[in-house]
Design a protein around this motif. Structure first.
Motif, mmCIF file in Angstrom:
data_model
loop_
_atom_site.group_PDB
_atom_site.id
_atom_site.type_symbol
_atom_site.label_atom_id
_atom_site.label_comp_id
_atom_site.label_asym_id
_atom_site.label_seq_id
_atom_site.Cartn_x
_atom_site.Cartn_y
_atom_site.Cartn_z
ATOM 1 N N THR A 1 -72.471 -30.066 44.974
ATOM 2 C CA THR A 1 -72.982 -30.978 43.945
ATOM 3 C C THR A 1 -74.410 -30.624 43.572
ATOM 4 O O THR A 1 -74.784 -30.596 42.398
ATOM 5 N N LEU A 2 -75.243 -30.375 44.586
ATOM 6 C CA LEU A 2 -76.636 -30.005 44.324
ATOM 7 C C LEU A 2 -76.717 -28.690 43.570
ATOM 8 O O LEU A 2 -77.467 -28.562 42.594
ATOM 9 N N SER A 3 -75.925 -27.683 43.996
ATOM 10 C CA SER A 3 -75.959 -26.377 43.348
ATOM 11 C C SER A 3 -75.500 -26.477 41.899
ATOM 12 O O SER A 3 -76.120 -25.894 40.994
ATOM 13 N N THR A 4 -74.457 -27.260 41.652
ATOM 14 C CA THR A 4 -73.957 -27.434 40.285
ATOM 15 C C THR A 4 -74.992 -28.135 39.412
ATOM 16 O O THR A 4 -75.197 -27.776 38.246
ATOM 17 N N GLY A 5 -75.664 -29.152 39.973
ATOM 18 C CA GLY A 5 -76.686 -29.868 39.221
ATOM 19 C C GLY A 5 -77.817 -28.954 38.790
ATOM 20 O O GLY A 5 -78.308 -29.048 37.655
ATOM 21 N N ILE A 6 -78.236 -28.053 39.666
ATOM 22 C CA ILE A 6 -79.326 -27.134 39.330
ATOM 23 C C ILE A 6 -78.860 -26.104 38.300
ATOM 24 O O ILE A 6 -79.605 -25.740 37.379
ATOM 25 N N MET B 1 -82.399 -35.655 18.354
ATOM 26 C CA MET B 1 -83.165 -35.617 19.607
ATOM 27 C C MET B 1 -82.589 -34.554 20.534
ATOM 28 O O MET B 1 -81.376 -34.402 20.659
ATOM 29 N N LYS B 2 -83.449 -33.801 21.170
ATOM 30 C CA LYS B 2 -83.007 -32.745 22.071
ATOM 31 C C LYS B 2 -82.276 -33.323 23.275
ATOM 32 O O LYS B 2 -82.553 -34.446 23.702
ATOM 33 N N ASN B 3 -81.344 -32.513 23.810
ATOM 34 C CA ASN B 3 -80.737 -32.880 25.083
ATOM 35 C C ASN B 3 -81.780 -32.760 26.179
ATOM 36 O O ASN B 3 -82.444 -31.720 26.309
ATOM 37 N N LEU B 4 -81.958 -33.810 26.945
ATOM 38 C CA LEU B 4 -82.984 -33.834 27.990
ATOM 39 C C LEU B 4 -82.343 -33.694 29.362
ATOM 40 O O LEU B 4 -81.224 -34.160 29.591
ATOM 41 N N PRO B 5 -83.032 -33.055 30.294
ATOM 42 C CA PRO B 5 -82.485 -32.923 31.655
ATOM 43 C C PRO B 5 -82.404 -34.276 32.338
ATOM 44 O O PRO B 5 -83.227 -35.167 32.088
ATOM 45 N N SER B 6 -81.402 -34.426 33.201
ATOM 46 C CA SER B 6 -81.255 -35.683 33.934
ATOM 47 C C SER B 6 -82.278 -35.753 35.059
ATOM 48 O O SER B 6 -82.655 -34.731 35.653
ATOM 49 N N LEU B 7 -82.728 -36.944 35.364
ATOM 50 C CA LEU B 7 -83.658 -37.133 36.482
ATOM 51 C C LEU B 7 -83.008 -36.713 37.791
ATOM 52 O O LEU B 7 -83.686 -36.212 38.697
ATOM 53 N N LYS B 8 -81.691 -36.907 37.888
ATOM 54 C CA LYS B 8 -80.981 -36.543 39.108
ATOM 55 C C LYS B 8 -81.072 -35.044 39.375
ATOM 56 O O LYS B 8 -81.362 -34.625 40.492
ATOM 57 N N ASN B 9 -80.880 -34.235 38.334
ATOM 58 C CA ASN B 9 -80.946 -32.784 38.521
ATOM 59 C C ASN B 9 -82.369 -32.324 38.811
ATOM 60 O O ASN B 9 -82.585 -31.374 39.575
ATOM 61 N N LEU B 10 -83.350 -32.975 38.197
ATOM 62 C CA LEU B 10 -84.749 -32.662 38.534
ATOM 63 C C LEU B 10 -85.031 -33.005 39.992
ATOM 64 O O LEU B 10 -85.757 -32.277 40.689
ATOM 65 N N HIS B 11 -84.475 -34.106 40.448
ATOM 66 C CA HIS B 11 -84.607 -34.528 41.844
ATOM 67 C C HIS B 11 -84.016 -33.466 42.771
ATOM 68 O O HIS B 11 -84.620 -33.113 43.795
ATOM 69 N N TYR B 12 -82.842 -32.932 42.416
ATOM 70 C CA TYR B 12 -82.224 -31.868 43.216
ATOM 71 C C TYR B 12 -83.136 -30.647 43.289
ATOM 72 O O TYR B 12 -83.319 -30.037 44.360
ATOM 73 N N LEU B 13 -83.695 -30.257 42.138
ATOM 74 C CA LEU B 13 -84.549 -29.062 42.090
ATOM 75 C C LEU B 13 -85.779 -29.220 42.972
ATOM 76 O O LEU B 13 -86.163 -28.290 43.699
ATOM 77 N N ILE B 14 -86.390 -30.386 42.915
ATOM 78 C CA ILE B 14 -87.594 -30.641 43.713
ATOM 79 C C ILE B 14 -87.282 -30.540 45.197
ATOM 80 O O ILE B 14 -88.038 -29.938 45.971
ATOM 81 N N HIS B 15 -86.165 -31.121 45.626
ATOM 82 C CA HIS B 15 -85.825 -31.082 47.046
ATOM 83 C C HIS B 15 -85.457 -29.668 47.492
ATOM 84 O O HIS B 15 -85.761 -29.289 48.634
ATOM 85 N N LEU B 16 -84.840 -28.895 46.638
ATOM 86 C CA LEU B 16 -84.545 -27.509 47.008
ATOM 87 C C LEU B 16 -85.834 -26.720 47.188
ATOM 88 O O LEU B 16 -85.976 -25.927 48.118
ATOM 89 N N ARG C 1 -93.828 -29.765 37.012
ATOM 90 C CA ARG C 1 -93.714 -30.745 35.925
ATOM 91 C C ARG C 1 -92.692 -31.827 36.279
ATOM 92 O O ARG C 1 -92.892 -33.013 35.946
ATOM 93 N N ALA C 2 -91.598 -31.430 36.923
ATOM 94 C CA ALA C 2 -90.556 -32.396 37.291
ATOM 95 C C ALA C 2 -91.095 -33.429 38.273
ATOM 96 O O ALA C 2 -90.748 -34.615 38.197
ATOM 97 N N GLN C 3 -91.929 -32.980 39.200
ATOM 98 C CA GLN C 3 -92.507 -33.916 40.156
ATOM 99 C C GLN C 3 -93.352 -34.965 39.453
ATOM 100 O O GLN C 3 -93.295 -36.159 39.774
ATOM 101 N N GLN C 4 -94.115 -34.533 38.452
ATOM 102 C CA GLN C 4 -94.945 -35.477 37.707
ATOM 103 C C GLN C 4 -94.081 -36.427 36.889
ATOM 104 O O GLN C 4 -94.374 -37.628 36.785
ATOM 105 N N VAL C 5 -92.980 -35.908 36.321
ATOM 106 C CA VAL C 5 -92.071 -36.755 35.538
ATOM 107 C C VAL C 5 -91.480 -37.851 36.409
ATOM 108 O O VAL C 5 -91.473 -39.035 36.034
ATOM 109 N N LEU C 6 -90.995 -37.489 37.601
ATOM 110 C CA LEU C 6 -90.378 -38.478 38.484
ATOM 111 C C LEU C 6 -91.407 -39.501 38.973
ATOM 112 O O LEU C 6 -91.097 -40.681 39.125
#
Length: 299
Positions: free
Chosen positions: A35-40, A1-16, A71-76
């Protein structure tokens, strides 16, 4: 199974993307800027694509970054709906419902709706947001709201909607203005600039112009109000007439004034009141229950 992005990092991207500023986005996520910059950055490494172009003073989202944000917004949103589905199994009229409502409905309906729901469904927590139709639909699509109360028809951008009642319009005039009117009222006999309306983006204005056949714009005063209370003040100054929804009249908006309520001539104008929700939401039973409570209040 592929490594999937964390919901937390998607959350950071959306807020940025929303804030367009690292410091504000970090505060909105309740984390440090590093923390936010590292997550992105971790998200970019996992995806193998640059999402943000950076220099020392500014940044911009790449075309891929813009697509990932959408796409991240729809995923969350889908994940939130999934959690709701599990938590609400067997207990539909419980939990939090983030409810949006437009300003020409909210002051006259929401107080009664909250009171009625608190009595019948004490485990249901309605969290209210009042805003324009456009902003509420945007918030619904982004998963910030669960259910909307709007005036229909409106372009709902693929959301589900259901009519829950109608709200008739009445003509409102000062009692001294009534003496000069013949019944039934003939709009052609009204003075120029004597009809006050809300700004064009308000649904009531469009409904009134259409249903009352106010094609003669000379009858409409160039001043446009931003609220129903402002319309009441203008007519109270004996400057002309306006139209108000029945729910506002029933809520006492004319109390203490010398204004009278008349039936508009011809076809009775009205607006449909409806609820709107995302197609992916699993709380249909809850939303229909809230819609039934609104229907009972509109009767």
């Amino acid at each position: 199974m592929k490594n999937l992005p964390s919901l937390k990092n998607l959350h950071y991207l959306i807020h940025l993307h929303r804030e367009q500023n690292f410091n504000r986005a970090a505060k909105a996520c309740f984390v440090s800027q590093s923390t936010l910059s590292t997550g992105i950055q971790n998200l970019e490494e996992l995806l193998g694509q640059q999402l943000i172009e950076r220099d020392n003073k500014s940044f911009m989202f790449t075309a891929t970054g813009e697509e990932v944000v959408a796409r991240a917004q729809q995923v969350l949103t889908d994940v939130t709906d999934l959690v709701d589905l599990v938590q609400q199994q067997g207990k539909p009229m419980t939990g939090d419902v983030r409810l949006g409502c437009i300003p020409t409905i909210a002051p006259f309906l929401l107080g009664r709706l909250l009171s009625q729901c608190q009595q019948k469904y004490p485990e249901l927590n309605l969290q209210i947001k009042e805003d324009t139709t456009e902003q509420l639909l945007l918030a619904l699509g982004e998963g910030k709201l669960d259910l909307l109360i709007l005036a229909l028809p409106v372009e709902t951008h693929g959301f589900h909607s259901k009519k829950v009642g109608i709200d008739p319009f009445k003509m409102i005039v000062h009692k001294q203005f009534v003496s000069g009117l013949k019944e039934p009222v003939d709009y052609h006999s009204l003075p120029e600039n004597s009809i006050f309306l809300l700004q064009q983006e308000h649904c009531i204005t469009g409904h009134a112009i259409s249903a009352c056949q106010l094609q003669d714009t000379r009858k409409v005063h160039p001043f446009s109000a931003t609220s129903l209370h402002t319309l009441v003040q203008m007519v109270s100054c004996k400057l002309g007439a306006t139209f108000l929804p029945q729910m506002a009249i029933d809520s006492g908006i004319l109390k203490g004034t010398e204004l009278e309520v008349l039936d508009p001539p011809g076809e009775e104008p009205y607006r449909d009141i409806g609820i709107v929700w995302r197609q992916t939401s699993s709380r249909l039973t809850t939303f229909r229950g809230i819609g039934d409570e609104i229907s009972s209040l509109l009767q």
